[in-house]
Structure formats: structure tokens, C-alpha cells
Scaffold this motif. Structure first.
Motif, short mmCIF file in Angstrom:
data_model
loop_
_atom_site.label_atom_id
_atom_site.label_comp_id
_atom_site.label_asym_id
_atom_site.label_seq_id
_atom_site.Cartn_x
_atom_site.Cartn_y
_atom_site.Cartn_z
N LEU A 1 19.86 2.94 37.39
CA LEU A 1 19.57 2.27 38.65
C LEU A 1 20.84 1.89 39.41
CD1 LEU A 1 16.59 -0.03 37.63
CD2 LEU A 1 16.50 2.08 38.97
N GLY A 2 21.97 1.80 38.72
CA GLY A 2 23.24 1.54 39.39
C GLY A 2 23.20 0.32 40.28
N GLY B 1 24.02 5.40 49.48
CA GLY B 1 25.08 6.34 49.16
C GLY B 1 24.88 7.66 49.87
N GLU B 2 25.99 8.25 50.31
CA GLU B 2 25.94 9.51 51.05
C GLU B 2 26.63 10.65 50.32
OE1 GLU B 2 27.64 8.64 54.82
OE2 GLU B 2 25.99 7.36 55.48
N ASP B 3 27.07 10.43 49.10
CA ASP B 3 27.79 11.46 48.35
C ASP B 3 26.77 12.31 47.60
OD1 ASP B 3 29.33 13.03 46.72
OD2 ASP B 3 30.66 11.41 46.06
N PRO B 4 26.59 13.59 48.00
CA PRO B 4 25.59 14.43 47.36
C PRO B 4 25.91 14.77 45.91
CG PRO B 4 26.95 15.73 48.87
CD PRO B 4 27.33 14.29 49.07
N THR B 5 27.15 14.53 45.49
CA THR B 5 27.52 14.84 44.10
C THR B 5 27.19 13.69 43.16
OG1 THR B 5 29.78 13.93 44.27
CG2 THR B 5 29.45 16.19 44.99
N GLN B 6 26.79 12.54 43.72
CA GLN B 6 26.49 11.37 42.90
C GLN B 6 24.98 11.17 42.79
OE1 GLN B 6 28.79 9.53 41.27
NE2 GLN B 6 30.43 10.80 42.10
N ALA B 7 24.55 10.65 41.65
CA ALA B 7 23.14 10.36 41.45
C ALA B 7 22.70 9.27 42.43
CB ALA B 7 22.89 9.90 40.01
N ASN B 8 21.55 9.46 43.05
CA ASN B 8 21.02 8.49 43.99
C ASN B 8 20.14 7.51 43.23
OD1 ASN B 8 19.68 7.07 45.99
ND2 ASN B 8 19.46 8.84 47.33
N PRO B 9 20.49 6.20 43.24
CA PRO B 9 19.71 5.25 42.45
C PRO B 9 18.26 5.14 42.89
CG PRO B 9 21.32 4.11 43.84
CD PRO B 9 21.65 5.56 43.89
N ILE B 10 17.96 5.41 44.17
CA ILE B 10 16.56 5.31 44.60
C ILE B 10 15.75 6.44 43.99
CG2 ILE B 10 16.72 6.64 46.74
CD1 ILE B 10 14.77 3.34 46.16
#
Length: 300
Positions: free
Chosen positions: A261-262, A45-54
Motif C-alpha cells: 500500500l506504500g 504517483g506519475e512514474d509508470p515504472t513504480q507500483a501504484n498503491p491504489i
């Protein structure tokens, strides 16, 4: 957690993975209960407003192991394999096909595998107004694939198209978009007629899948896989860290962490976990890989 810089690995092809055998001798390390656990991953994912599952995974793994976790982004799936193989990192989480490719080299271990489910892995997405109604309609069209080592974004859809009578390189034009997001962007911009991807991603919705209901259709479904994925490790990993990870990973990939974890956990949580799987568990991938002109036995 920290994101260190990894020596440049480049955009490795399957052929390059063969050529790089034994580039760096394994450095056996003594057990060190304070050393960070290092992970290679492709960006999710590249959206900085979204939580990154990693990032969520790293935090959960730190909590379960009591060890610092360092995450390094690399450009593609085979770069994850090569980072492990070259002793740059400890582990990586891969789907079935890159796991099979890695284990078949004889220079990468699988700490833990997730058995397959009965669910189809892949589909091909078209825009709702597309004249393409079934897989056979992709003859003469352009199809986007995520990555040349992706299970759901390449191997399984190529096999699905093959079973529909469409031969790769002859009946349709294939492009690699550098990831599932790239495939979706190419479809949205009209650069391709279809984007082949994971069924799982179409179910997640935004931001992982950018099309709203009524904007897209899925055509075709691939078979299931015998192994959904694996946690790969370098062979020089010390016994203490190996055992610690095998104890912690099932706790991390549990239902209570599904939301955090999405996409990273959706394909694995709830599946049977197999510790120290034998290489033969990946044998079923050979036939499907051969449709994409990749022979697992050539990568030893």
C-alpha cells in the motif's frame, strides 16, 4: 479491476462544493452481491515504472470482498467528495480535512475513520542552500501548497505558519501546485521558496519524495490531527456492501499489506479504527480550517 471514465467534475473549489449541494438525487440501490465496488481517487504517483498503491489497494479489496473493484481517477480531493456525493462512486479514502468537509454537508457518510496519532502531520521543505532557516523566514516568500482541500498539503501547514505569526494572503504568497508532486517540482525548479507537505512523504523517499539526503531541509512541524482520515461513502450505498466494506477494510489496511500500500497505507495502518463515526468526531477541524478562511459550518 477497471478504470472507468467519470463524468467531468472539473477543478472544484471549496465554494463550488457548497454550490453543488443536491445536484443529483440519490438513487437507492438494492443489494447486489455481484455489483462492482467503485472508488474515486486522485492519482498517486506519475512514474509508470513504480507500483501504484491504489492498484494494490484495489487488488487487496477484491481479494477480501470477492467483488470486482473499479477505480476512477479525478483531479483533486474535492472532486473525490463530489463524486461520492453525486452517487457516481461508492467510496473514497480521504484525509481528515476533506473528510470533515464532506461529512459536514450531511450528504456523505463516513464508513470508517482512523483516529489521530501524536505525530506531526506537516512540514515545509526548502532546498538545502536556501537562506530560509525557520518558518518566520518565509515572510515575503512564495510557498507551494498541494491542494486547497489537502490536510497535510494545505490546512495543517497554513495553521503552522499562522502559529509562527505569518498570515495567509498577507505575509507570504501561496500557490496551489495541483498535488504534492507539483509542489516538489515547483521547489526543484526554483519557482517557489518552500513546498509544504506531509512529514510522511519526506520519510518515504523516491519516487514519492524526489529529494535525496543533503538536497533539502524541513522547517517547522505542524500539530497532530484528531482524525487522520476516513473512508467516505455515498449515503445510498446498500447495507450489504456497507457491512462488507467495514469487515474488509481493516484487513486491507493491516501491517502485512504495508509495503504494497506504500503511501496510501503509511498514514493509516496501526491507528485505531472507528466504524460509523459520529460527525462530531470532526469538530476539532473547524478552528484550523478557519485560519484558511474555510468554515465547516458553511458547507452544510
Amino acid at each position: 479491476m477497471r478504470y472507468p471514465t467519470l463524468p467531468a467534475l472539473g477543478m472544484l473549489s471549496v465554494g463550488a462544493l457548497v454550490a453543488l449541494t443536491g445536484c443529483q438525487a440519490p438513487a437507492e440501490q438494492a443489494s447486489n452481491s455481484t455489483a462492482p465496488i467503485t472508488i474515486a481517487t486522485i492519482p498517486l504517483g506519475e512514474d509508470p515504472t513504480q507500483a501504484n498503491p491504489i492498484e494494490a489497494f484495489a487488488e487487496l479489496l477484491e481479494a477480501e470482498t470477492g467483488r470486482q473493484v473499479e477505480v476512477t481517477d479525478v483531479p483533486d480531493y474535492l472532486s473525490v467528495v463530489e463524486a461520492i456525493r453525486g452517487d457516481h462512486v461508492d467510496i473514497g479514502i480521504m484525509s481528515g480535512f476533506p473528510s470533515a468537509l464532506a461529512v459536514n454537508t450531511g450528504e456523505v457518510d463516513s464508513l470508517m475513520a482512523w483516529a489521530g496519532s501524536d505525530e506531526p502531520v506537516s512540514t515545509c521543505v526548502v532546498l538545502d542552500g536556501s537562506p530560509v532557516k525557520k518558518l518566520e523566514d518565509l515572510r515575503g516568500k512564495t510557498v507551494a501548497f498541494a491542494d486547497q482541500a489537502s490536510s497535510s498539503g494545505y490546512f495543517m501547514p497554513v495553521y503552522m505558519l499562522h502559529e509562527a505569526g505569518l498570515k495567509k494572503g498577507e505575509d507570504y504568497e501561496a500557490i496551489f501546485a495541483g498535488g504534492h508532486e507539483g509542489s516538489f517540482a515547483a521547489l526543484k525548479q526554483g519557482q517557489v521558496d518552500a513546498a509544504c507537505t506531509a512529514v510522511m512523504l519526506t520519510e518515504l523517499g523516491a519516487p514519492m519524495f524526489p529529494f535525496a539526503d543533503g538536497e533539502w531541509r524541513g522547517i517547522g512541524q505542524s500539530p497532530a490531527m484528531d482524525v487522520m482520515g476516513s473512508v467516505l461513502s455515498r449515503q445510498s450505498l446498500d447495507t450489504e456492501t456497507r457491512e462488507l466494506l467495514q469487515e474488509a477494510l481493516p484487513k486491507v489496511f493491516s501491517e502485512r499489506n504495508a509495503e504494497a500500500l506504500g503511501a496510501l497505507g503509511k498514514g493509516f495502518i496501526g491507528l485505531e479504527e472507528i466504524m460509523d463515526p459520529e460527525p462530531a468526531i470532526f469538530d476539532s477541524f473547524a478552528e484550523i480550517a478557519s485560519v484558511a478562511d474555510v468554515k465547516l459550518e458553511d458547507l452544510g
